[in-house]
Write a protein that holds these residues in place. Structure first.
Motif: not given
Length: 334
Positions: A137-138, A140-141, A162, A164, A168, A224, A229, A233
């Protein structure tokens, strides 16, 4: 017209013979992770038999005798080739000795054997691994890392997830080499290497390439990726499942079909919005440009400017051993 047809048929047969002879000789010479005296001898004998058969094409009365014999010989090599199996039980180089694996507890994924070597030079290092739990759930990409060392057409590509801040997790898909074995593009076509997903701290796989590889020096670019998202996942989970599967059933690396970039594309097919296959995936140096064309990178600025901003060698060299290495390489030096 009849004579021309015969000439065309002979030429096609000759090209087929030449191709299968070269493939068979290389397959025997390199196959099954070795090229000892016996394999070298068999490869040479097959090469000579193939060339003799090729010469005999010019003598129609010899064709019915030599072609069936050649077909049997080639069929034997092909059967042996198909029966070669990859293995996890070899004497591996220290940098690929351990396979990563993942355990699952709902949305929490614990990744084991994350590589984070302490380098003194490219080949002088202290092996080190750690285990870390990531919350899906964290996530980010994702970032794409493209590494160049031989011109614009070929690059080694790495995905980094990533979670957060400075968190990484990089995954580099590579050829798993045995001790005293060097990488060879040609050998990579002939079941010489197993496939490995190196799951690593960015201070390992990026810093190795920016700070320690000098012959030849490597240029590293970090982009990036853009997209939902949920796609990131799904792709992360697919990577973890694949990593676990390779612990049970190893696979061969292939220079063209199962390499650092084509395997990324194969994994992305888990997402309904995956990109169509392109020659820019085979010529992996053009993958960032291909992603830019499909708006999977920041398309608000020209690609040339984006590429310039993505170059991180100087940032990585400045960050070096810093604990916030991943954060620093993403902040442009002014």
């Amino acid at each position: 017209m009849n004579r021309m047809g015969k000439w065309i048929k002979t030429i096609l047969m000759g090209l087929t013979l030449l191709g299968t002879t070269l493939w068979g000789a290389f397959a025997v010479y390199f196959g099954d992770s070795g090229n000892g005296i016996a394999q070298t001898a068999v490869a040479l004998v097959f090469l000579l038999c193939g060339l003799a058969t090729l010469i005999c094409l010019g003598f129609p009365h010899w064709r019915p005798r030599v072609l069936p014999a050649y077909a049997i010989l080639f069929g034997s090599i092909l059967t042996w080739w198909v029966l070669i199996r990859p293995s996890n039980e070899r004497l591996w180089q220290p940098d690929v000795a351990k396979l990563a694996y993942a355990t699952f507890n709902g949305d929490k994924i614990t990744v084991h054997n994350i590589r984070n070597f302490a380098y003194r030079s490219e080949f002088d290092y202290q092996p080190a691994y750690y285990t870390k739990t990531y919350d899906l759930n964290r996530l980010e990409g994702m970032d794409l890392i493209a590494v160049y060392w031989m011109g614009p057409a070929i690059a080694h590509t790495i995905l980094s997830f990533c979670f957060g801040g400075n968190e990484h997790l990089a995954v580099s898909i590579e050829a798993r080499k045995e001790q005293n074995e060097g990488y060879s593009t040609i050998k990579g076509f002939f079941r010489q290497f197993e496939l490995i997903y190196i799951v690593a701290d960015e201070r390992d796989v990026i810093r190795l390439r920016t700070n320690y590889r000098k012959d030849p020096p490597e240029q590293v670019y970090l982009y990036r990726l853009q997209g939902p998202l949920e796609n990131a996942r799904r792709l992360f989970l697919e990577y973890m499942r694949k990593i676990n599967a390779l612990n049970v059933e190893p696979e061969f690396y292939n220079t063209l079909l199962d390499n650092c970039t084509t395997v990324i594309w194969l994994n992305t097919r888990i997402n309904p919005e995956h990109l169509p296959f392109s020659w820019k995936i085979l010529l992996s140096g053009y993958l960032p440009e291909y992603l830019y064309e499909f708006h999977r990178l920041d398309s608000r600025i020209p690609f040339s400017e984006l590429q310039q901003r993505a170059h991180i060698n100087s940032r990585a060299q400045a960050a070096d051993l810093a604990s916030d290495f991943s954060t620093r390489i993403r902040v442009p030096i002014r």
